[in-house]
Design an enzyme around this catalytic site. Structure first.
Site, PDB file in Angstrom:
ATOM      1  N   GLY A 144      49.768  43.743  31.043  1.00  0.00           N
ATOM      2  CA  GLY A 144      48.597  43.497  31.694  1.00  0.00           C
ATOM      3  C   GLY A 144      48.080  42.466  31.526  1.00  0.00           C
ATOM      4  O   GLY A 144      48.689  41.253  31.211  1.00  0.00           O
ATOM      5  N   SER A 145      46.584  42.098  31.538  1.00  0.00           N
ATOM      6  CA  SER A 145      45.895  41.036  31.669  1.00  0.00           C
ATOM      7  C   SER A 145      46.150  40.069  30.358  1.00  0.00           C
ATOM      8  O   SER A 145      46.184  40.867  28.972  1.00  0.00           O
ATOM      9  CB  SER A 145      44.582  41.002  32.058  1.00  0.00           C
ATOM     10  OG  SER A 145      43.895  41.607  31.037  1.00  0.00           O
ATOM     11  N   GLU A 171      43.395  38.696  28.704  1.00  0.00           N
ATOM     12  CA  GLU A 171      42.448  39.209  28.216  1.00  0.00           C
ATOM     13  C   GLU A 171      42.187  40.385  27.348  1.00  0.00           C
ATOM     14  O   GLU A 171      42.018  40.634  26.087  1.00  0.00           O
ATOM     15  CB  GLU A 171      41.198  39.113  28.861  1.00  0.00           C
ATOM     16  CG  GLU A 171      40.910  37.370  29.412  1.00  0.00           C
ATOM     17  CD  GLU A 171      41.978  37.038  30.570  1.00  0.00           C
ATOM     18  OE1 GLU A 171      41.994  35.755  30.780  1.00  0.00           O
ATOM     19  OE2 GLU A 171      42.616  38.060  31.232  1.00  0.00           O
ATOM     20  N   GLY A 205      45.346  41.914  26.448  1.00  0.00           N
ATOM     21  CA  GLY A 205      46.204  41.523  25.391  1.00  0.00           C
ATOM     22  C   GLY A 205      45.638  41.123  24.067  1.00  0.00           C
ATOM     23  O   GLY A 205      46.037  41.640  23.019  1.00  0.00           O
ATOM     24  N   GLU A 226      53.515  41.736  27.397  1.00  0.00           N
ATOM     25  CA  GLU A 226      54.043  40.935  28.789  1.00  0.00           C
ATOM     26  C   GLU A 226      52.682  40.655  29.676  1.00  0.00           C
ATOM     27  O   GLU A 226      52.022  41.641  30.270  1.00  0.00           O
ATOM     28  CB  GLU A 226      54.934  41.827  29.412  1.00  0.00           C
ATOM     29  CG  GLU A 226      55.716  40.902  30.491  1.00  0.00           C
ATOM     30  CD  GLU A 226      55.008  41.062  31.971  1.00  0.00           C
ATOM     31  OE1 GLU A 226      54.164  40.007  32.325  1.00  0.00           O
ATOM     32  OE2 GLU A 226      55.323  41.880  32.711  1.00  0.00           O
ATOM     33  N   GLU A 274      44.543  32.810  36.923  1.00  0.00           N
ATOM     34  CA  GLU A 274      45.258  33.753  37.554  1.00  0.00           C
ATOM     35  C   GLU A 274      44.454  34.433  38.296  1.00  0.00           C
ATOM     36  O   GLU A 274      43.417  35.105  38.183  1.00  0.00           O
ATOM     37  CB  GLU A 274      45.860  34.863  36.711  1.00  0.00           C
ATOM     38  CG  GLU A 274      47.021  35.706  37.257  1.00  0.00           C
ATOM     39  CD  GLU A 274      47.583  36.560  36.288  1.00  0.00           C
ATOM     40  OE1 GLU A 274      48.797  36.904  36.684  1.00  0.00           O
ATOM     41  OE2 GLU A 274      46.980  37.013  35.151  1.00  0.00           O
TER      42      GLU A 274
END
Length: 493
Positions: free
Chosen positions: A238-239, A241, A243, A260, A395
């Site tokens: 996921g993102s 942030e 993570g 990831e 992103e």
């Protein structure tokens, strides 16, 4: 437009949690709606798992890990994975349709993942019987035999994104079954249906109750799983942030963690590249799945002699893609997953010209007829982009290409690496020396040469820097679900 039969899975009422081999409501009784990205209609209602439901699921996973599942032999786990692959193939058209109905990936693209998902499940099945330790020589002064055992890490908390729900579920559950771990899987709130159906197929394949548990919910559900003291490992996609928050939550019990995360990947075009070959690959490296791909090559660096040609041709290619409802087999570009995601992407499309970038194509929402019901965005190309612009640094997770000119090799490698991310990169050139030098110097977990975005379960995929750590694919994927135990034996014979 082709009409598809509604999956029977949707006709069994509100979707429940899968805990200990049973479909159960959330203890609170709360539910939330799954909304079609393409039509805005309610696809289904799902149970909203709270912390108490996560507790139940983790307890079931722990009991299964320490109970009957621990006695399954590698060949028995392998047989389950092979059977699971057969069941997924049997149900694949419906599974792909669930993904398309919910998160909006065009149906032709969803069904195009069949081969990759089958290869993945068979890869994990093969790995189940290939796990082994080593016999080690040692220099201890007393004669001792030393060797290693590879053992399952335990209960895994897996949290997956909405941009590839079925594929992500397979890539989290597959290594669990191969290694003998157990799992509590938390799908994204925008795409929980195919993971739930996949969980049911796991039971049909012979997975014992409690080995695979699935808890649908929102951010609080994932937070409870990340911090749970009886979870041994978190596997997250996921993102960045989110993570970071999961890593912080995992510290309380020092869990193993694999991440990831996001990317802002460079795709470098040298002047000697085959322009005809690169245009469709580089363009779809940005526009595929409406740009909702972590490894998208959204920073397209082009050597100045061919810069304007590449800009024009990528824009032309994007403008020719068919935008339409996700269930139309001719559709190439579907909707963004939600209004929330549209607001994010549209803010960057507005920001580009404000920062001084040249809008070549796209940059707007596409409406009219059926398209009014979803959040459709035209493939967008910005030229004359500078490295310091936010559209080149952050992103976007939408179909937005930033095309940047460069003049020499060392310059472009330095600029390509000037990012907090390091998930992927691409290089286009007919010069093998140039290509191999670039591969060595680009700081990213995957680099493609004269292609963009190939994946296979045999090849590791993951990030450098803030794109995460750990790998999925290859034996490293399996290794992340194992512990290593050193064993010493003294004999008296």
């Amino acid at each position: 437009m082709t009409q598809f039969a509604r999956p029977a899975f949707l006709d069994s009422g509100p979707k429940r949690l899968l805990i200990d081999g049973k479909l159960v409501d959330a203890l609170s009784g709360e539910r939330f709606q799954s909304i079609s990205a393409s039509t805005g209609e309610v696809v289904a209602e799902l149970a909203l798992a709270g912390p108490e439901d996560v507790d139940r699921a983790v307890a079931a996973a722990r009991a299964a890990f320490e109970g009957p599942w621990s006695r399954f032999k590698p060949a028995e786990r392998q047989a389950i994975l092979i059977r699971l692959a057969e069941l997924v193939d049997r149900e694949f058209d419906d599974l792909a349709l669930l993904d398309t109905m919910e998160m909006g990936r065009p149906i032709t693209a969803s069904r195009g993942l069949r081969g990759m998902i089958q290869r993945s499940l068979h890869h994990f099945a093969g790995a189940a019987t290939m796990i082994h330790g080593q016999t080690l020589g040692n220099s201890f002064p007393v004669e001792l035999l030393s060797y290693t055992l590879r053992e399952p890490v335990g209960v895994v908390g897996a949290i997956i994104p909405w941009n590839g729900p079925l594929f992500s579920a397979v890539w989290k559950v597959g290594p669990v079954l191969a290694t003998g771990c157990t799992v509590v899987l938390k799908p994204a709130e925008d795409a929980g249906l195919s993971p739930l159906r996949f969980g049911e197929l796991c039971l049909e394949a012979g997975v014992p109750p409690g080995v695979v548990n699935i808890v649908t919910g929102k951010g609080g559900t994932g937070a409870a799983l990340s911090a749970h003291p009886d979870v041994d490992k978190i596997a997250f996609t996921g993102s960045c942030e989110t993570g970071q928050r999961i890593i912080q939550a995992s510290a309380g019990s020092v869990k193993k963690v694999t991440m990831e995360l996001g990317g802002k990947s460079p795709n470098i075009v040298f002047a000697d590249a085959d322009i005809d070959a690169l245009i469709p690959s580089a363009a779809m490296g940005v526009f595929n799945n409406s740009g909702q791909v972590c490894a998208a090559g959204t920073r397209l660096f082009v050597e100045r002699p061919v810069y304007e040609e590449v800009v024009a041709r990528v824009a032309e290619f994007g403008a020719a893609l068919k935008i339409g409802p996700s269930l139309d087999p001719a559709t190439q570009i579907g909707p963004l997953v939600s209004a929330r995601q549209y607001e994010r992407v549209s803010s960057y499309m507005e920001l580009g010209p404000q920062e001084g970038a040249r809008l070549v194509s796209g940059g707007h929402r596409v409406t009219g007829g059926e398209l009014d019901k979803g959040h459709f965005v035209a493939p967008t190309v910005f030229a004359d982009v500078k490295d310091e612009m936010r559209i080149a640094r952050e992103e976007i997770f939408g179909p937005v290409a930033s095309i940047l000119p460069f003049d020499d090799f060392d310059e472009v490698i330095k600029r390509a690496n000037a990012t907090r991310f390091g998930l992927a990169g691409g290089v286009w050139t007919k010069n093998i020396d140039k290509a191999m030098t670039a591969v060595k110097r680009i700081r990213a977990g995957s680099v493609w040469v004269n292609h963009y975005f190939a994946m296979d379960p045999a090849v590791p995929f993951g990030g450098y820097k803030m794109s995460g750590f750990g790998r999925e694919g290859g034996f490293e994927h399996i290794d992340a679900y194992l512990q290593t135990k050193g064993v010493w034996i003294r004999t008296y014979s």
